[in-house]
Design an enzyme around this catalytic site. Sequence first.
Site, PDB file in Angstrom:
ATOM      1  N   GLU A 166      37.291  16.616  -1.226  1.00 58.68           N
ATOM      2  CA  GLU A 166      38.183  16.745  -0.062  1.00 58.68           C
ATOM      3  C   GLU A 166      37.157  17.499   1.722  1.00 58.68           C
ATOM      4  OE1 GLU A 166      41.984  17.555  -0.506  1.00 58.68           O
ATOM      5  OE2 GLU A 166      42.049  18.959   2.049  1.00 58.68           O
ATOM      6  N   LYS A 225      45.992  28.369  -3.011  1.00 56.51           N
ATOM      7  CA  LYS A 225      46.845  27.721  -1.855  1.00 56.51           C
ATOM      8  C   LYS A 225      48.392  27.861  -2.463  1.00 56.51           C
ATOM      9  CE  LYS A 225      46.682  23.941   1.614  1.00 56.51           C
ATOM     10  NZ  LYS A 225      46.116  22.931   1.950  1.00 56.51           N
ATOM     11  N   GLU A 241      50.850  23.470   3.468  1.00 55.83           N
ATOM     12  CA  GLU A 241      50.581  22.368   3.427  1.00 55.83           C
ATOM     13  C   GLU A 241      51.391  21.394   2.230  1.00 55.83           C
ATOM     14  OE1 GLU A 241      46.066  21.952   4.529  1.00 55.83           O
ATOM     15  OE2 GLU A 241      46.285  21.849   6.400  1.00 55.83           O
ATOM     16  N   ARG A 252      44.954  32.400  -0.636  1.00 58.40           N
ATOM     17  CA  ARG A 252      44.720  32.164   0.592  1.00 58.40           C
ATOM     18  C   ARG A 252      45.811  32.349   1.827  1.00 58.40           C
ATOM     19  NH1 ARG A 252      43.782  26.423   1.308  1.00 58.40           N
ATOM     20  NH2 ARG A 252      41.524  27.478   2.968  1.00 58.40           N
ATOM     21  N   ASP A 275      42.336  26.927  12.531  1.00 59.11           N
ATOM     22  CA  ASP A 275      41.332  25.738  11.203  1.00 59.11           C
ATOM     23  C   ASP A 275      40.223  25.434  11.394  1.00 59.11           C
ATOM     24  OD1 ASP A 275      41.663  24.473   8.817  1.00 59.11           O
ATOM     25  OD2 ASP A 275      43.013  23.447   9.440  1.00 59.11           O
ATOM     26  N   GLU A 299      37.044  33.203   4.872  1.00 57.46           N
ATOM     27  CA  GLU A 299      36.733  31.843   4.671  1.00 57.46           C
ATOM     28  C   GLU A 299      35.903  30.691   5.386  1.00 57.46           C
ATOM     29  OE1 GLU A 299      38.972  29.663   2.398  1.00 57.46           O
ATOM     30  OE2 GLU A 299      38.810  27.614   2.522  1.00 57.46           O
ATOM     31  N   GLU A 310      33.776  20.022   8.389  1.00 55.53           N
ATOM     32  CA  GLU A 310      34.972  19.065   8.994  1.00 55.53           C
ATOM     33  C   GLU A 310      35.036  18.640  10.254  1.00 55.53           C
ATOM     34  OE1 GLU A 310      38.311  20.596   7.137  1.00 55.53           O
ATOM     35  OE2 GLU A 310      39.532  18.767   7.969  1.00 55.53           O
ATOM     36  N   HIS A 358      41.396  21.847  18.667  1.00 54.98           N
ATOM     37  CA  HIS A 358      41.838  20.839  17.493  1.00 54.98           C
ATOM     38  C   HIS A 358      42.221  19.311  18.687  1.00 54.98           C
ATOM     39  CE1 HIS A 358      43.921  18.810  14.281  1.00 54.98           C
ATOM     40  NE2 HIS A 358      44.269  20.056  13.165  1.00 54.98           N
ATOM     41  N   TRP A 368      50.400  18.972  13.993  1.00 55.72           N
ATOM     42  CA  TRP A 368      48.709  18.441  13.332  1.00 55.72           C
ATOM     43  C   TRP A 368      48.368  17.026  14.146  1.00 55.72           C
ATOM     44  CZ3 TRP A 368      50.081  16.913   7.740  1.00 55.72           C
ATOM     45  CH2 TRP A 368      50.126  17.886   6.420  1.00 55.72           C
TER      46      TRP A 368
END
Length: 733
Positions: A194, A314, A318, A351, A392, A414, A420, A548, A569
């Site tokens: 991923e 996690k 999501e 997380r 994110d 983290e 990404e 984003h 999103w």
Amino acid sequence: MVTGLKYLTLLAAVLACSPPGRPPDEVQHVEDGYDLWLRYRPISNEMRLAEYLDAAAYLVVEGSSPTLRATRDELTTGLLGLLGTELPAETRVSRDGAIVAGTPGESAIIAALPIAEELRVAGEEGFVLRAMSVAGQQAIVIAANEDVGVLYGAFELLRLIQTQRSLRDLAITSAPRIQRRLLNHWDNLDRSVERGYAGSSLWEWEALPDSVSPRYRDYARANASIGINGSVLTNVNANAQVLTPEYLAKVATLADVFRPYGITVYLTARFSAPMEIGGLGTADPLDPSVQQWWAGKAAEIYRAIPDFGGFLVKANSEGQPGPQDYDRSHAEGANMLADAVGPHGGIVMWRAFVYSNELPVDRVRQAYDEFTPLDGAFRENVLLQAKNGPLDFQPREPFHPLFGAMPETPLMMELQVTKEYLGQDTHLAFLAPMWKEVLDADTYADGEGSTVGSVIDGTLHGYPRTGIAGVANVGTDRDWTGSDFNQANWYAYGRLAWDHALSSEEIAEQWIRLTFSNDSAVVAAVQVMMLASHEAVVNYMTPLGLAHQMARGHHYGPGPWVEGGRADWTSVYYSRADSGGIGFDRTATGSNAVAQYFPPVRDRFADRDSVPDDLLLWFHHVPWTEPMRSGRTLWDELVHRYNAGVDTVRWMRATWETVEGKIDEQRFLDVQAFLRIQEKEAEWWRDASILYFQTFSDMPIPAGYPRASHPLSFYRSLSCPPDTRKPRCEAIY
Ligand code: BDP
């Protein structure tokens, strides 16, 4: 002393000993990136070579643990490559030029040295590296309290030689600031990764445990060389299968390969595993049968892997299962797992990346709202793992407000090493400056100087356990990371995890010397490129605190128009662009997320006059015509920033041209090709974004700035998912 004649003889030997295809000339060497920063190519600086040949003539390593054997192997291979001569292993110091490595526990020579204070400072994993007299002879000492410290010290020595530093006054004592320095692999059991952009997963699940790829050891070496000491093998979007006996045997084999290199293995725990592979009807953390199942599972894991590190979870994020499915809190869920691994010495990394689309609350507020009431409610072997920022992994975010806000709960940070949201494999973006921005940020949790770094290294709140995690960017690509420059982010992550006080400048310089060349012209040119690269990406993707704005799903390329479906999103949720202006009001008149920061940070961000330009639109909705510090209107400033990003990439391209002929041709051409793509795609980002936002500002592009070569409809119609074959989006070239 090496006499002139002896030196010439040795130099001839170096040349003669160079394995085929390894001439001392860096320019001629065929490089495919596999060796990373552990290239061990022959030293071309003759003066230094003479010094090293004097200082490193033979090896004395007392002790025979697998870690010390690995240390001896690394020193032998490394010095053979660098100095062209195989160092004999001897048992005592009989003449000048010994490299003496070991721990006081296993080595009488080390135990007799006057370095007790240094060893105390080195602690459990650190090392002492010194040029000093041993038994009356000049030697280089690599000493540590534990074997793994000796290994780390050996890598440091090799690094010094690779970067051609003098060893004459060598006196280094180094200890990691953070205890658990982990890579998080988002690797699935079908070997897809991923957000991976470098081929498939390194873990050959089908072939394990019978067949063991040589790559596992090289992976471990690379990590140990930068101080990484743990690996979470599986995706946070977890698959319970990895906890079955069949897979645990495979995991145990990987753990066996990694162990000599000081790397502990961890797994992600799917919260619903008791139902999926345990046959239970519930995963309720307060149900005794569930607790028993996890306790039994933990015992089974520790039978196979006695030093297993623990679980990363996690939960309720999501779509992942979690304790809230049973009306239990995150603490109740985490504690249940902590009780299962605790008796074996394991930890749980829980997380904090949780948010819900159902809540009518600004997404960036949610983790803080959820977790701060739970401070102090977690078992002592639970660490809470928060991303660097509250959203994110965006190109720029303010630091996460949880840092400093949970004095009773160890917080891990983290980071996303895999890019990404930052151009994935193709774009050059050196991330140390971005991570430093967060690590050095002052939370003011306990007055001035309460930096994020001091929170996560435990010094601010006295956390007994500390950790940091980087989402890995490695895969089966020959160069491991999908591009030459992405290796620098793996390297920088490890170095900062060890010591977050290091500067981006020094990390970049080291990496360039190790990876490309010690030629000062190369170092200078590439270093400025690297240091400018992250800001360039911020500018052409999401300037002035925007976030984003990427295309939906794959997050490659611009998509400021993305709307519909889950609101949090979409791009429009974050930009809030309208005819009145652009930006997310997170002050008291908006979501008030800014109130989650301590004063005076809160006030600085909330006040339109003191908020840094770089975070302006993160915290404020600003009219298009409002004047900025630069004197430009907001609209003109936006246009300016997008163009500045493109200009920087153009300049990076030109700068790269100056190293032609000074490094190997293959990597020169590879980087050159990627920079060409990056320039095109930076223009794509700029043009698409400006045209889209112009539909709201209704203002002209200021004089002197280029106009897009296509209408907005063209950019909106493009669909350019990332493709492992480059170049990417043909239509824009
Ligand atoms: C997002 C990624 C998604 C991850 C998620 C996470 O797009 O693939 O699962 O982060 O961190 O940025 O859980």
